[in-house]
Design a protein around this motif. Sequence first.
Motif, short mmCIF file in Angstrom:
data_model
loop_
_atom_site.label_atom_id
_atom_site.label_comp_id
_atom_site.label_asym_id
_atom_site.label_seq_id
_atom_site.Cartn_x
_atom_site.Cartn_y
_atom_site.Cartn_z
N ALA A 1 41.77 57.42 55.07
CA ALA A 1 40.34 57.25 55.22
C ALA A 1 39.75 58.58 55.99
CB ALA A 1 40.45 56.15 56.28
N GLU A 2 40.61 59.06 56.76
CA GLU A 2 40.12 60.33 57.49
C GLU A 2 39.81 61.41 56.53
OE1 GLU A 2 38.55 62.92 60.12
OE2 GLU A 2 38.79 60.73 60.45
N ARG A 3 40.75 61.56 55.62
CA ARG A 3 40.58 62.54 54.68
C ARG A 3 39.02 62.43 53.96
NH1 ARG A 3 45.77 62.56 50.49
NH2 ARG A 3 47.44 62.62 52.45
N LEU A 4 38.87 61.11 53.78
CA LEU A 4 37.42 60.84 53.02
C LEU A 4 36.26 61.18 54.14
CD1 LEU A 4 35.79 59.81 50.72
CD2 LEU A 4 35.90 57.34 51.82
N ALA A 5 36.54 60.89 55.36
CA ALA A 5 35.60 60.94 56.36
C ALA A 5 35.27 62.48 56.39
CB ALA A 5 36.18 60.26 57.79
N ALA A 6 36.32 63.27 56.45
CA ALA A 6 36.26 64.85 56.51
C ALA A 6 35.46 65.19 55.24
CB ALA A 6 37.59 65.55 56.52
N VAL A 7 35.71 64.75 53.90
CA VAL A 7 34.73 65.26 53.02
C VAL A 7 33.35 64.75 53.22
CG1 VAL A 7 34.53 64.82 50.66
CG2 VAL A 7 36.60 65.07 51.47
N LEU A 8 33.01 63.68 53.66
CA LEU A 8 31.60 63.24 53.89
C LEU A 8 31.17 64.24 54.98
CD1 LEU A 8 32.10 59.39 54.04
CD2 LEU A 8 31.12 60.88 51.94
N ARG A 9 31.98 64.38 56.27
CA ARG A 9 30.94 65.10 57.25
C ARG A 9 31.00 66.82 56.79
NH1 ARG A 9 35.10 62.52 60.27
NH2 ARG A 9 36.52 64.41 60.27
N GLY A 10 32.05 67.10 55.76
CA GLY A 10 31.83 68.61 55.50
C GLY A 10 30.77 68.96 54.53
N ALA A 11 30.50 67.82 53.72
CA ALA A 11 29.29 67.73 52.47
C ALA A 11 27.85 67.61 53.09
CB ALA A 11 29.66 66.86 51.24
#
Length: 174
Positions: free
Chosen positions: A20-30
């Motif tokens: 879930a944190e990996r996905l959150a990081a992608v969202l926050r990065g994009a």
Amino acid sequence: MAVTYTKGTDVALLDPAELAERLAAVLRGAMPWLVTLSEDEATAQAEAGKWSAKQVIGHLTDSAVNNLGRIVRMQLAPGESLPGYAQDGWVRVQHYAERGWPEVLALWFALNEHVEWTIAHVERKSLANGGTVAGQGLTLGFLIEDYVAHMEHHLRALRADLARAGCRFDATGV
């Protein structure tokens, strides 16, 4: 689902909170660079036959819808055979290219925040649940890992296409 974006990690080593944190990081990065796109930049096709930013994010929205259903079903009914989806058709009939960029982006972000929430609440043992998606056998853990890698792939390609087209980004990220 014939194309995969990750080799997959042994499910015994996966943790739903980390996924879930990996996905959150992608969202926050994009999001910081995606929100800087103008309506014209988001609508323009990098080249003939390629999707615009709206259509790419629309495709990732469709991926969220389909994969959220798969994540839920693979927890409730392991071993179930789940369908793929016709990604070009989904993008076409939902007319992402004609919708406003803020609306396309908001829908993608909101759905993925919910996917992230759902992943964070998957029981660790459920990551080993198997199923079939579009005829391909896989585990729930692999499905989630591949979902995040798929998103990263499309966002990197989109950013590169936009940069080649002359878009300038003030923010960093995927």
